[in-house]
Structure formats: C-alpha cells, structure tokens
Design a protein around this motif. Structure first.
Motif, PDB file in Angstrom:
ATOM      1  N   MET A  54       0.874  -1.293   0.042  1.00 48.51           N
ATOM      2  CA  MET A  54       0.030   0.246   0.031  1.00 48.51           C
ATOM      3  C   MET A  54       0.716   1.275   0.054  1.00 48.51           C
ATOM      4  SD  MET A  54      -3.388   0.833   2.468  1.00 48.51           S
ATOM      5  CE  MET A  54      -3.824  -0.731   2.557  1.00 48.51           C
ATOM      6  N   ARG A  55       2.100   1.239   0.771  1.00 53.28           N
ATOM      7  CA  ARG A  55       2.969   2.371   0.946  1.00 53.28           C
ATOM      8  C   ARG A  55       3.421   2.554  -0.581  1.00 53.28           C
ATOM      9  NH1 ARG A  55       4.351  -0.021   5.596  1.00 53.28           N
ATOM     10  NH2 ARG A  55       6.521  -0.531   5.061  1.00 53.28           N
ATOM     11  N   GLN A  56       3.923   1.445  -1.211  1.00 54.84           N
ATOM     12  CA  GLN A  56       4.518   1.611  -2.425  1.00 54.84           C
ATOM     13  C   GLN A  56       3.690   1.961  -3.655  1.00 54.84           C
ATOM     14  OE1 GLN A  56       5.643  -2.503  -3.454  1.00 54.84           O
ATOM     15  NE2 GLN A  56       7.815  -2.150  -3.344  1.00 54.84           N
ATOM     16  N   GLU A  57       2.400   1.692  -3.570  1.00 58.06           N
ATOM     17  CA  GLU A  57       1.351   2.379  -4.525  1.00 58.06           C
ATOM     18  C   GLU A  57       1.316   3.851  -4.245  1.00 58.06           C
ATOM     19  OE1 GLU A  57      -0.444   0.120  -7.374  1.00 58.06           O
ATOM     20  OE2 GLU A  57       1.706  -0.035  -6.957  1.00 58.06           O
ATOM     21  N   ARG A  60       4.410   5.441  -5.505  1.00 57.35           N
ATOM     22  CA  ARG A  60       4.251   5.656  -7.126  1.00 57.35           C
ATOM     23  C   ARG A  60       2.981   6.355  -7.608  1.00 57.35           C
ATOM     24  NH1 ARG A  60       1.801   2.596 -11.291  1.00 57.35           N
ATOM     25  NH2 ARG A  60       0.190   1.487  -9.704  1.00 57.35           N
ATOM     26  N   LEU A  61       1.735   6.532  -7.122  1.00 61.21           N
ATOM     27  CA  LEU A  61       0.531   7.281  -7.598  1.00 61.21           C
ATOM     28  C   LEU A  61       0.523   8.566  -6.908  1.00 61.21           C
ATOM     29  CD1 LEU A  61      -1.916   4.209  -7.418  1.00 61.21           C
ATOM     30  CD2 LEU A  61      -0.873   4.992  -9.561  1.00 61.21           C
ATOM     31  N   ASP A 165      -8.800  -1.903  -6.879  1.00 63.64           N
ATOM     32  CA  ASP A 165      -8.520  -1.075  -8.335  1.00 63.64           C
ATOM     33  C   ASP A 165      -7.423  -0.199  -8.184  1.00 63.64           C
ATOM     34  OD1 ASP A 165      -8.581  -0.142 -11.044  1.00 63.64           O
ATOM     35  OD2 ASP A 165     -10.340   1.069 -10.609  1.00 63.64           O
ATOM     36  N   GLU A 166      -6.524   0.310  -9.227  1.00 65.93           N
ATOM     37  CA  GLU A 166      -5.568   1.037  -9.032  1.00 65.93           C
ATOM     38  C   GLU A 166      -5.564   2.296  -7.977  1.00 65.93           C
ATOM     39  OE1 GLU A 166      -1.842   1.998 -11.843  1.00 65.93           O
ATOM     40  OE2 GLU A 166      -3.525   3.323 -12.387  1.00 65.93           O
ATOM     41  N   GLY A 167      -5.016   2.268  -6.835  1.00 68.03           N
ATOM     42  CA  GLY A 167      -5.141   3.255  -5.944  1.00 68.03           C
ATOM     43  C   GLY A 167      -6.244   3.125  -4.964  1.00 68.03           C
ATOM     44  N   ILE A 168      -6.949   2.257  -5.172  1.00 71.05           N
ATOM     45  CA  ILE A 168      -8.241   1.876  -4.403  1.00 71.05           C
ATOM     46  C   ILE A 168      -8.028   0.683  -3.279  1.00 71.05           C
ATOM     47  CG2 ILE A 168     -10.746   1.560  -4.477  1.00 71.05           C
ATOM     48  CD1 ILE A 168     -10.091   4.087  -5.684  1.00 71.05           C
TER      49      ILE A 168
END
Length: 238
Positions: A54-57, A60-61, A165-168
């Motif tokens: 979650m921290r990685q995403e 990144r986002l 989902d991406e970022g969700i």
C-alpha cells in the motif's frame, strides 16, 4: 586470640567469546519471536498501519484512496461473498487449507491454496512476490494471527487492506468508487461483484464487468447464500 583469615579471592572468569555469542544469539532469537507475536496480538484490537504494498502504491501514484471501516459497518453479505469467493473453508481451518494445498500441488500450479488469513498476513505485514523468504514468514505468522484474532477480525482487516482497483484500497473506498454507496448499503449483487474482482483488481471492473466477472458474480451469489444456509458463516457472523 585467633588470627583473622582473609577471604579467598574469587578466581577471575575468563572471557569466553563463544559462550557470549551463544547467549546473545539466544536473546536475539527470543526478541525476534516475541516482537512479531506482540505486534500481531496488539492488532487484534488496534488497526494495523498501511502495509508495504500500500505504501509502495501511494508513493508511485502520489496517493491512494483508503478509509478504514469496522466490520459492523460492512453489509454481512460482503463478508459472506468474500469467503465464498476466496476461502469457502474459512471457518473450518486454522490458517492453512490442507485440502486446497494438496489439490494445488496435484495439478502442479501451486496456486489457489492461499487462505484469507494468509492473504491478510501478506497484505498487512509482508510484501508481494512469490519468493521463499516471504512464504516462510507467511507460514510462521499465519497461525499466530489465527491464535490471537477472531475470524471476524481477520475478515475485517482483509476487507480494509485489499486492493480493488489502482489506488483503491479497502471496502469503503471500493464501495464508493464503483457504486457510490457505503459498505453497509452493498447489495448481494454489488458485494459479489467486488469479491469477483479481488484476485485481479487491476484487470477487472465491478462497475463494467466482463462476461467472466458476470459469470463469477453469479457463482459467488450462490456460494454466499449457501454458506449462510449451511452454517459456514457462523464463525464470523455470531
């Protein structure tokens, strides 16, 4: 008058590096066991922080959508749906589904044997990937989670750290993202759709379902109703 005898001086202990090293290795091993157990035990009542993935995403986002919600504010059908989709034997195992493991080994893929508890351990405490070091840590921590957490708590954490989902991340963000409702208002169809996309959330959509997702949704609706009827939901609904 008798002469006083001087007390004998204690012989000086020689420094034994091997004994010293052994003592410290034992102490460090005990600390390495006690600390993770204490953290897992604490998270039976305290919410764990964001996991590694979650921290990685988020990095990144530039941010993610994630809001924690308690199991009491999630529609019961959502809990049943995710169990029906991901781990139908959830109430009957202690973290490892031996039947699923044997079946996965028999077909040679090694996939499909991961329980909800194992997925919680991976998402909350470890990192994604199929390397042996992560699997070994997962195997150690999974029974610890089962020991200290209730089945309902395991599902609560799972639904709050899963990617939809991406970022969700988490059921609160997912319910709003796909259907514009709170988790408490999810219908059986919506709950089954969300459960259907969980194995591949970046490739599937709950609001624009493919034929596969539609078919899988129907199976999950039937499965969720079946485990409600036959009592396999009792461990997390009572």
């Amino acid at each position: 008058m008798a002469k006083k005898t001087k007390p004998k001086a204690k012989p000086e202990r020689k420094f034994q590096p091997l004994r010293w090293l052994k003592r410290w290795v034992i102490r460090l091993c005990l600390i390495a066991m006690i600390v993770p157990v204490g953290v897992v035990a604490a998270h039976s009542v305290l919410n764990p922080p964001k996991g590694h993935y979650m921290r990685q995403e988020a990095k990144r986002l530039g941010g993610i959508d994630h809001h924690w919600v308690s199991a009491d504010r999630i529609a019961p059908v959502m809990l049943r749906s995710v169990v029906a989709a991901e781990d139908a034997g959830f109430c009957g195992h202690w973290g490892f589904d031996m039947n699923a493991i044997r079946a996965a080994l028999a077909d040679g893929t090694g996939r499909g044997a991961s329980t909800l508890t194992q997925q919680v351990v991976k998402n909350a405490y470890l990192w994604h990937g199929r390397n042996w070091s992560r699997k070994a840590l997962e195997a150690v921590l999974t029974p610890v989670v089962e020991l200290f957490w209730s089945k309902r708590r395991i599902l609560e954490v799972y639904l709050n750290v899963a990617e939809f989902d991406e970022g969700i991340f988490g059921i609160e963000a997912a319910s709003q993202h796909y259907f514009g409702v709170t988790p408490a208002k999810l219908s059986p169809l919506q709950a089954a759709r969300l459960a259907a996309i969980l194995p591949a959330p970046k490739d599937r959509s709950a609001s624009r379902p493919s034929n596969y997702v539609r078919k899988r949704t129907s199976q999950i609706i039937d499965g969720a109703e079946t485990i409600r009827r036959d009592g396999r939901a009792d461990c997390f609904e009572s």
